[in-house]
Design a protein around this motif. Structure first.
Motif, mmCIF file in Angstrom:
data_model
loop_
_atom_site.group_PDB
_atom_site.id
_atom_site.type_symbol
_atom_site.label_atom_id
_atom_site.label_comp_id
_atom_site.label_asym_id
_atom_site.label_seq_id
_atom_site.Cartn_x
_atom_site.Cartn_y
_atom_site.Cartn_z
ATOM 1 N N GLY A 178 29.361 -29.670 -29.714
ATOM 2 C CA GLY A 178 29.118 -31.303 -30.101
ATOM 3 C C GLY A 178 27.273 -30.982 -29.941
ATOM 4 O O GLY A 178 26.367 -31.712 -29.868
ATOM 5 N N LYS A 179 26.347 -29.993 -30.601
ATOM 6 C CA LYS A 179 25.112 -29.562 -29.620
ATOM 7 C C LYS A 179 24.844 -28.517 -31.467
ATOM 8 O O LYS A 179 26.097 -27.891 -31.384
ATOM 9 C CB LYS A 179 25.078 -28.509 -28.387
ATOM 10 N N SER A 180 23.258 -28.724 -31.196
ATOM 11 C CA SER A 180 23.006 -28.190 -32.692
ATOM 12 C C SER A 180 21.455 -27.061 -31.962
ATOM 13 O O SER A 180 20.484 -27.498 -30.884
ATOM 14 C CB SER A 180 22.789 -29.032 -33.528
ATOM 15 N N VAL A 181 21.500 -26.247 -32.413
ATOM 16 C CA VAL A 181 20.402 -25.325 -32.032
ATOM 17 C C VAL A 181 19.419 -24.491 -33.606
ATOM 18 O O VAL A 181 20.511 -24.141 -34.424
ATOM 19 C CB VAL A 181 20.631 -23.981 -30.871
ATOM 20 N N GLY A 182 18.131 -24.387 -32.960
ATOM 21 C CA GLY A 182 17.309 -23.269 -34.042
ATOM 22 C C GLY A 182 16.886 -22.325 -33.565
ATOM 23 O O GLY A 182 16.794 -22.301 -32.133
ATOM 24 N N VAL A 183 17.036 -21.119 -34.207
ATOM 25 C CA VAL A 183 16.811 -19.818 -33.784
ATOM 26 C C VAL A 183 15.848 -19.168 -34.697
ATOM 27 O O VAL A 183 15.391 -19.427 -35.973
ATOM 28 C CB VAL A 183 17.767 -18.787 -34.213
ATOM 29 N N ASP A 184 14.621 -19.067 -33.912
ATOM 30 C CA ASP A 184 13.236 -18.659 -34.585
ATOM 31 C C ASP A 184 13.552 -16.687 -34.377
ATOM 32 O O ASP A 184 13.921 -16.174 -33.186
ATOM 33 C CB ASP A 184 12.006 -18.511 -34.392
ATOM 34 N N MET A 185 13.751 -16.206 -35.745
ATOM 35 C CA MET A 185 13.733 -14.448 -35.251
ATOM 36 C C MET A 185 12.033 -13.901 -35.233
ATOM 37 O O MET A 185 11.651 -14.388 -36.178
ATOM 38 C CB MET A 185 15.105 -13.248 -36.334
ATOM 39 N N GLY A 186 12.326 -12.661 -34.370
ATOM 40 C CA GLY A 186 10.727 -11.811 -34.276
ATOM 41 C C GLY A 186 10.580 -11.159 -33.891
ATOM 42 O O GLY A 186 11.842 -10.656 -33.387
ATOM 43 N N LEU A 187 9.861 -9.929 -33.897
ATOM 44 C CA LEU A 187 10.208 -9.053 -32.850
ATOM 45 C C LEU A 187 9.523 -8.631 -31.550
ATOM 46 O O LEU A 187 9.943 -7.997 -30.954
ATOM 47 C CB LEU A 187 9.226 -7.603 -33.777
ATOM 48 N N LYS A 188 8.918 -9.269 -31.424
ATOM 49 C CA LYS A 188 7.926 -9.784 -29.986
ATOM 50 C C LYS A 188 9.556 -9.716 -28.959
ATOM 51 O O LYS A 188 9.702 -9.112 -27.326
ATOM 52 C CB LYS A 188 7.166 -10.757 -29.437
ATOM 53 N N ASP A 189 9.900 -10.863 -29.389
ATOM 54 C CA ASP A 189 11.830 -11.070 -28.567
ATOM 55 C C ASP A 189 11.924 -11.520 -29.795
ATOM 56 O O ASP A 189 11.896 -12.185 -30.903
ATOM 57 C CB ASP A 189 11.249 -12.501 -28.014
ATOM 58 N N LEU A 190 13.623 -11.111 -29.685
ATOM 59 C CA LEU A 190 14.379 -10.520 -30.994
ATOM 60 C C LEU A 190 14.672 -12.279 -31.711
ATOM 61 O O LEU A 190 14.841 -12.483 -32.348
ATOM 62 C CB LEU A 190 15.766 -9.938 -30.919
ATOM 63 N N LEU A 191 15.023 -13.259 -30.248
ATOM 64 C CA LEU A 191 15.600 -14.567 -30.743
ATOM 65 C C LEU A 191 14.704 -14.926 -29.782
ATOM 66 O O LEU A 191 14.981 -15.440 -28.648
ATOM 67 C CB LEU A 191 16.678 -14.772 -30.657
ATOM 68 N N ILE A 192 14.381 -16.471 -30.518
ATOM 69 C CA ILE A 192 13.785 -17.393 -29.839
ATOM 70 C C ILE A 192 14.553 -18.603 -29.991
ATOM 71 O O ILE A 192 14.606 -19.136 -31.295
ATOM 72 C CB ILE A 192 12.302 -17.840 -29.878
ATOM 73 N N THR A 193 15.273 -19.592 -28.497
ATOM 74 C CA THR A 193 15.940 -20.876 -29.318
ATOM 75 C C THR A 193 15.426 -21.986 -29.422
ATOM 76 O O THR A 193 14.260 -22.348 -28.968
ATOM 77 C CB THR A 193 17.289 -21.100 -28.638
ATOM 78 N N SER A 194 15.602 -23.054 -29.368
ATOM 79 C CA SER A 194 14.301 -24.770 -29.442
ATOM 80 C C SER A 194 14.622 -24.826 -28.480
ATOM 81 O O SER A 194 14.312 -26.053 -28.458
ATOM 82 C CB SER A 194 15.262 -25.451 -30.490
#
Length: 401
Positions: A178-194
């Motif tokens: 029942g959960k949702s998440v946003g994921v930002d992809m980057g170079l400093k860190d590979l993935l950062i979630t909401s």
């Protein structure tokens, strides 16, 4: 219960005779592909047209009857026909602008051929046409589906593998959260979630860069064709293999971790190929392998009844305040990792703020049909055709770096 297509990959241990027969299969499949690719190019150069798959299949039958190429009969005929089918697919992808024009295959890269039917694995052995005794196979997990085609490959490091394509009924063990998440992809860190969770970027190429440079330097000093050259080439190939395996293992762990915990995963639809044109960051972007990660995330979500929502790449996720909606254009520079909204005075971590905006945008536009679900045709929201194919903030920030 749903039917899915799954591929099982196993290590092969052929004996000397089997290795020689495999080498003939690799060579014949490569010859057929290159021969008919060259034929198509010449036909188009002379007449503006070229034969299709069925015409070339008939030509292949005649080619086997010629004395100079009678050795093509020594291998499985269906594997040669599949090489022609692969060439037809390559041409189709090119004309539909899904891929570049097909290239000739080299024996110095990864060698492979495909057996479309009559494949079975019994008692730890792989049985194929022309291999009556079966090839020793390390079956490390049970095959639960119906076996279809199989692709046998040899890596540059000298290892043999088989990829078995199956169709099976899949019962997921992953429960809905029942959960949702946003994921930002980057170079400093590979993935950062909401939610502020960080998946670090291990930078495998950089980690093994010095070892790889040393091994390649030694290789350049060897005489081609000598035993020393071959031994050193294997060392270089094993390092490349180590990097690829380490990266794939980590991306599998990241993708399944998100699928197990969230029902809806919102990500940006980045134009990775476009961003790789910047030569200063191309190496880092390739090492991060965002495209492979998104592919893994997509099929795992589909298998388990979860949803991946791809949002418009032009949405200014890192520039928009997730509290009041103010767009701060001064944060286009990637060196700005934190900023304060001049309107509501909220202090933002650049990546977490972007992930929150990605989640909010994805959920708000899902019902409107303005986002792309788990692959398929891209559906944009308010796009201008005159825009660049890559994310604008990426290029402007890269120019400053």
């Amino acid at each position: 219960m749903r039917k899915i297509h799954r591929t099982y990959k196993f290590r092969l241990y052929p004996n000397r005779e089997q290795a020689e027969l495999l080498a003939r299969h690799f060579g014949c499949a490569r010859f057929v592909y290159n021969h008919f690719l060259n034929q198509r190019k010449e036909q188009y150069r002379l007449t503006g047209k070229s034969d299709n798959f069925y015409a070339q299949e008939r030509s292949l039958t005649e080619l086997k009857k010629q004395e100079a190429t009678t050795w093509l009969k020594e291998v499985n005929s269906q594997s040669l026909q599949f090489a022609l089918r692969s060439l037809e697919t390559a041409y189709t992808n090119f004309f539909k602008k899904r891929a570049m024009f097909p290239n000739f295959k080299s024996k110095h890269s990864k060698n492979s051929f495909t057996v479309p039917q009559h494949v079975s694995i019994v008692g730890g052995r792989l049985f194929l046409p022309k291999f009556k005794e079966g090839i020793k196979c390390h079956v490390h997990r049970e095959i639960t589906g119906k076996v279809g085609k199989a692709t046998i490959s040899k890596t540059p490091s000298g290892k043999y593998f088989v990829s078995v394509f199956t169709e099976e009924e899949y019962v997921t063990s992953v429960k809905k959260s029942g959960k949702s998440v946003g994921v930002d992809m980057g170079l400093k860190d590979l993935l950062i979630t909401s939610e502020g969770e960080i998946f670090k970027n291990n930078r495998y190429v950089k980690r093994y860069e010095s070892k790889l440079a040393k091994a390649q330097r030694h290789l350049s000093r060897k005489k081609k064709g000598s035993r020393g050259f071959e031994n050193q080439r294997l060392k270089v190939s094993r390092l490349h293999e180590k990097i690829a395996n380490s990266r794939a293992d980590y991306l599998h762990k990241c993708s399944i971790s998100l699928v197990r915990r969230y029902d809806t995963i919102c990500i940006e639809d980045l134009n990775v190929k476009g961003m790789e044109k910047n030569h200063r960051l191309a190496k880092s972007i390739t090492d991060a392998s965002w495209g492979i990660f998104v592919s893994m995330l997509t099929y795992k979500a589909e298998w388990n009844g979860k949803k991946v929502v791809k949002i418009d790449r032009y949405f200014p996720s890192s520039q928009t305040c997730n509290v009041c909606g103010y767009v701060n254009k001064h944060t286009k520079d990637l060196s700005v990792r934190e900023w304060e909204c001049p309107v509501c005075h909220t202090h933002h971590d650049r990546d977490v703020n972007a992930a929150i905006n990605i989640l909010r945008f994805g959920l708000n536009h899902t019902s409107a049909g303005a986002v792309d679900y788990t692959g398929g045709e891209e559906v944009r929201a308010d796009l201008s055709e005159s825009r660049s194919s890559a994310k604008p903030e990426a290029y402007k920030s890269l120019a400053c770096g």
